[in-house]
Design a protein around this motif. Structure first.
Motif, PDB file in Angstrom:
ATOM      1  N   SER A 155       0.818  -1.212   0.000  1.00  0.00           N
ATOM      2  CA  SER A 155       0.000   0.000   0.000  1.00  0.00           C
ATOM      3  C   SER A 155       0.848   1.257   0.000  1.00  0.00           C
ATOM      4  N   LEU A 156       1.874   1.293   0.852  1.00  0.00           N
ATOM      5  CA  LEU A 156       2.685   2.501   1.004  1.00  0.00           C
ATOM      6  C   LEU A 156       3.860   2.549   0.039  1.00  0.00           C
ATOM      7  N   GLY A 157       4.104   1.452  -0.663  1.00  0.00           N
ATOM      8  CA  GLY A 157       5.227   1.422  -1.597  1.00  0.00           C
ATOM      9  C   GLY A 157       6.569   1.464  -0.894  1.00  0.00           C
ATOM     10  N   ILE A 158       6.668   0.794   0.248  1.00  0.00           N
ATOM     11  CA  ILE A 158       7.916   0.778   1.005  1.00  0.00           C
ATOM     12  C   ILE A 158       8.575  -0.585   0.874  1.00  0.00           C
ATOM     13  N   SER A 159       9.869  -0.645   1.170  1.00  0.00           N
ATOM     14  CA  SER A 159      10.638  -1.868   0.982  1.00  0.00           C
ATOM     15  C   SER A 159      10.447  -2.822   2.160  1.00  0.00           C
ATOM     16  N   VAL A 160      10.875  -4.062   1.949  1.00  0.00           N
ATOM     17  CA  VAL A 160      10.871  -5.050   3.021  1.00  0.00           C
ATOM     18  C   VAL A 160      11.762  -4.578   4.173  1.00  0.00           C
ATOM     19  N   ASP A 161      12.850  -3.909   3.832  1.00  0.00           N
ATOM     20  CA  ASP A 161      13.763  -3.434   4.873  1.00  0.00           C
ATOM     21  C   ASP A 161      13.097  -2.385   5.763  1.00  0.00           C
ATOM     22  N   ALA A 162      12.145  -1.633   5.222  1.00  0.00           N
ATOM     23  CA  ALA A 162      11.466  -0.601   6.003  1.00  0.00           C
ATOM     24  C   ALA A 162      10.666  -1.202   7.153  1.00  0.00           C
ATOM     25  N   THR A 163      10.229  -2.451   7.013  1.00  0.00           N
ATOM     26  CA  THR A 163       9.451  -3.107   8.067  1.00  0.00           C
ATOM     27  C   THR A 163      10.284  -4.136   8.832  1.00  0.00           C
ATOM     28  N   ARG A 164      11.603  -4.035   8.719  1.00  0.00           N
ATOM     29  CA  ARG A 164      12.489  -5.028   9.335  1.00  0.00           C
ATOM     30  C   ARG A 164      12.296  -5.098  10.853  1.00  0.00           C
ATOM     31  N   LEU A 165      12.209  -3.963  11.525  1.00  0.00           N
ATOM     32  CA  LEU A 165      12.063  -3.975  12.980  1.00  0.00           C
ATOM     33  C   LEU A 165      10.721  -4.572  13.398  1.00  0.00           C
ATOM     34  N   SER A 166       9.686  -4.269  12.643  1.00  0.00           N
ATOM     35  CA  SER A 166       8.367  -4.856  12.929  1.00  0.00           C
ATOM     36  C   SER A 166       8.414  -6.373  12.767  1.00  0.00           C
ATOM     37  N   GLU A 167       9.112  -6.849  11.738  1.00  0.00           N
ATOM     38  CA  GLU A 167       9.227  -8.288  11.524  1.00  0.00           C
ATOM     39  C   GLU A 167      10.044  -8.953  12.629  1.00  0.00           C
ATOM     40  N   GLU A 168      11.051  -8.256  13.147  1.00  0.00           N
ATOM     41  CA  GLU A 168      11.840  -8.804  14.255  1.00  0.00           C
ATOM     42  C   GLU A 168      10.969  -8.996  15.497  1.00  0.00           C
ATOM     43  N   VAL A 169      10.133  -8.008  15.788  1.00  0.00           N
ATOM     44  CA  VAL A 169       9.241  -8.127  16.942  1.00  0.00           C
ATOM     45  C   VAL A 169       8.248  -9.253  16.727  1.00  0.00           C
ATOM     46  N   LEU A 170       7.663  -9.344  15.535  1.00  0.00           N
ATOM     47  CA  LEU A 170       6.726 -10.424  15.226  1.00  0.00           C
ATOM     48  C   LEU A 170       7.415 -11.784  15.371  1.00  0.00           C
ATOM     49  N   HIS A 171       8.640 -11.876  14.897  1.00  0.00           N
ATOM     50  CA  HIS A 171       9.411 -13.125  14.927  1.00  0.00           C
ATOM     51  C   HIS A 171       9.635 -13.607  16.358  1.00  0.00           C
ATOM     52  N   ASN A 172       9.929 -12.684  17.250  1.00  0.00           N
ATOM     53  CA  ASN A 172      10.334 -13.058  18.613  1.00  0.00           C
ATOM     54  C   ASN A 172       9.219 -13.027  19.650  1.00  0.00           C
ATOM     55  N   PHE A 173       8.109 -12.336  19.332  1.00  0.00           N
ATOM     56  CA  PHE A 173       7.066 -12.168  20.341  1.00  0.00           C
ATOM     57  C   PHE A 173       5.656 -12.430  19.825  1.00  0.00           C
ATOM     58  N   GLY A 174       5.463 -12.536  18.511  1.00  0.00           N
ATOM     59  CA  GLY A 174       4.115 -12.618  17.967  1.00  0.00           C
ATOM     60  C   GLY A 174       3.403 -11.288  18.082  1.00  0.00           C
ATOM     61  N   ASN A 175       2.086 -11.326  17.945  1.00  0.00           N
ATOM     62  CA  ASN A 175       1.260 -10.131  18.079  1.00  0.00           C
ATOM     63  C   ASN A 175       0.736 -10.081  19.510  1.00  0.00           C
ATOM     64  N   MET A 176       1.187  -9.121  20.283  1.00  0.00           N
ATOM     65  CA  MET A 176       0.769  -8.958  21.676  1.00  0.00           C
ATOM     66  C   MET A 176      -0.336  -7.921  21.818  1.00  0.00           C
ATOM     67  N   SER A 177      -1.002  -7.602  20.715  1.00  0.00           N
ATOM     68  CA  SER A 177      -2.037  -6.575  20.697  1.00  0.00           C
ATOM     69  C   SER A 177      -1.426  -5.207  21.030  1.00  0.00           C
ATOM     70  N   SER A 178      -2.000  -4.433  21.927  1.00  0.00           N
ATOM     71  CA  SER A 178      -1.661  -3.003  22.059  1.00  0.00           C
ATOM     72  C   SER A 178      -0.188  -2.693  22.292  1.00  0.00           C
ATOM     73  N   PRO A 179       0.579  -3.446  23.115  1.00  0.00           N
ATOM     74  CA  PRO A 179       1.968  -3.030  23.336  1.00  0.00           C
ATOM     75  C   PRO A 179       2.913  -3.336  22.187  1.00  0.00           C
ATOM     76  N   THR A 180       2.472  -4.106  21.197  1.00  0.00           N
ATOM     77  CA  THR A 180       3.401  -4.602  20.170  1.00  0.00           C
ATOM     78  C   THR A 180       4.092  -3.470  19.423  1.00  0.00           C
ATOM     79  N   VAL A 181       3.359  -2.439  19.044  1.00  0.00           N
ATOM     80  CA  VAL A 181       3.972  -1.332  18.302  1.00  0.00           C
ATOM     81  C   VAL A 181       4.968  -0.585  19.180  1.00  0.00           C
ATOM     82  N   LEU A 182       4.787  -0.630  20.492  1.00  0.00           N
ATOM     83  CA  LEU A 182       5.731   0.018  21.403  1.00  0.00           C
ATOM     84  C   LEU A 182       7.015  -0.801  21.522  1.00  0.00           C
ATOM     85  N   PHE A 183       6.929  -2.118  21.325  1.00  0.00           N
ATOM     86  CA  PHE A 183       8.130  -2.949  21.208  1.00  0.00           C
ATOM     87  C   PHE A 183       8.938  -2.510  19.987  1.00  0.00           C
ATOM     88  N   VAL A 184       8.234  -2.228  18.876  1.00  0.00           N
ATOM     89  CA  VAL A 184       8.909  -1.757  17.666  1.00  0.00           C
ATOM     90  C   VAL A 184       9.511  -0.374  17.913  1.00  0.00           C
TER      91      VAL A 184
END
Length: 356
Positions: free
Chosen positions: A293-322
């Motif tokens: 949608s935003l036309g951004i690279s895979v690298d742009a979401t690298r930190l989000s993928e790291e959090v998903l990889h190690n913790f899954g989706n924890m609902s509200s605090p997840t974006v604060l982990f990122v």
């Protein structure tokens, strides 16, 4: 411009690999789904390695009543929130008595008095502290809580706000719920907590580091009409039953670009000029939809993928982990970043941050 002074996170002790989760899901759901092998591919494609829960795996094997789950929520959420908050205050070298406002975000349990009142006692906060408990915001809650914290300190630049977000998604699992939504939730959700210290312009920083701070430029909440059934809870006798639509990635691809660009335009910027993306990793398909949608690279979401990889989706605090991971990176003065999360409503929360 309010500044984000520190972020800290915490997870409970019971760690579960995705392989073990898939084995447990097969045991739970195989009688309901003759094609269970096909459905279990969601675990292999989730990009999740492990998650953390406040209860051990054998706890999930029995049917539980909501009263039992909620009692566990109050006990463990208070403890985990305390851990994250104390770590955040320690990072910032700030005493609990100097906090003027406490914002508490959660959607996976119910407590009255609300858990923020318990934390006043547990953390040693002042008796006259302003309290703002926020409930029902789901995965968007961490971002919305951060927006409210920043807006509060913009209105009261001499104040400090402590935002605490905690979710125990594992406790909402309903053993007897044989829906596909519950199967996906079994693959995706985990437990965690995060705390953020936000300070107004007139508060003298207690940290001497010369590194630039992240400053709050502005925020936008968007709630799309006719989307109440996309995400949320249905309150049933055994507890909070998950509502989780497969349409979420499609909504992101169709609506998010215009939403983000119209938000950024008054700040004289655009997606292609941003250098940091702090996106709530709702799942692997959600991050792919953001990229498309935003036309951004895979690298742009690298930190989000790291959090998903190690913790899954924890609902509200997840974006604060990122956010915590992003603040550990080198932000050059003047660089801007987008923090974004989606939640029930169906809604989005967007924040524009700048290093200064």
């Amino acid at each position: 411009m309010p500044r984000i002074e520190a972020v800290a996170t915490a997870v409970p002790p019971h760690q579960v690999t995705q392989e073990d989760s898939a084995v447990l899901a097969r045991h739970f759901f195989q009688e309901a789904f003759p094609d269970i092998d096909r459905l279990l591919h969601v675990f292999a494609h989730s990009k999740i390695k492990k998650r953390h829960f406040c209860m051990p795996m054998d706890w999930f094997s029995d049917n539980r009543l909501f009263a039992e789950k909620n009692q566990l929520y109050v006990e463990h959420a208070e403890a985990l929130a305390t851990q994250a908050a104390l770590s955040c205050l320690d990072k910032a070298s700030v005493f609990a008595s100097s906090i003027d406002c406490l914002i508490f975000v959660s959607s996976t349990g119910i407590a009255t008095p609300s858990l923020d009142s318990r934390l006043v006692n547990r953390l040693g906060l002042r008796a006259d502290i302003t309290r703002l408990p926020l409930w029902g915001l789901g995965c968007a809650g961490g971002a919305m809580g951060l927006s409210r914290a920043c807006e509060y300190t913009r209105a009261y630049p001499q104040k400090r706000v402590l935002l605490i977000s905690v979710e125990l998604c594992g406790l909402t699992f309903i053993r007897q719920d044989m829906s596909k939504s519950n199967l996906v939730a079994t693959c995706l959700f985990g437990d965690g907590a995060a705390a953020v210290l936000v300070e107004g312009d007139e508060v003298r920083s207690s940290r001497s580091t010369p590194m630039p701070r992240l400053r709050f430029c502005g925020a936008r909440t968007t709630t799309w009409p006719g989307t109440l059934d996309v995400m949320g809870w249905e309150l049933t006798e055994p507890g909070l039953k998950v509502i989780f639509s497969r349409d979420i990635p499609t909504i992101i691809r169709q609506a998010m670009k215009d939403n983000v660009e119209s938000f950024l335009s008054p700040y004289d910027t655009s997606v292609d000029r941003l250098r940091h993306f702090i996106l709530h990793p709702g799942g692997a398909k959600v991050l792919t939809a953001y990229q498309q949608s935003l036309g951004i690279s895979v690298d742009a979401t690298r930190l989000s993928e790291e959090v998903l990889h190690n913790f899954g989706n924890m609902s509200s605090p997840t974006v604060l982990f990122v956010l915590e991971k992003s603040m550990e990176q080198a932000w050059e003065p003047g660089e801007r970043g987008l923090l974004a999360a989606l939640g029930p409503g169906f809604s989005s929360e967007l924040l524009l941050l700048e290093a200064r």
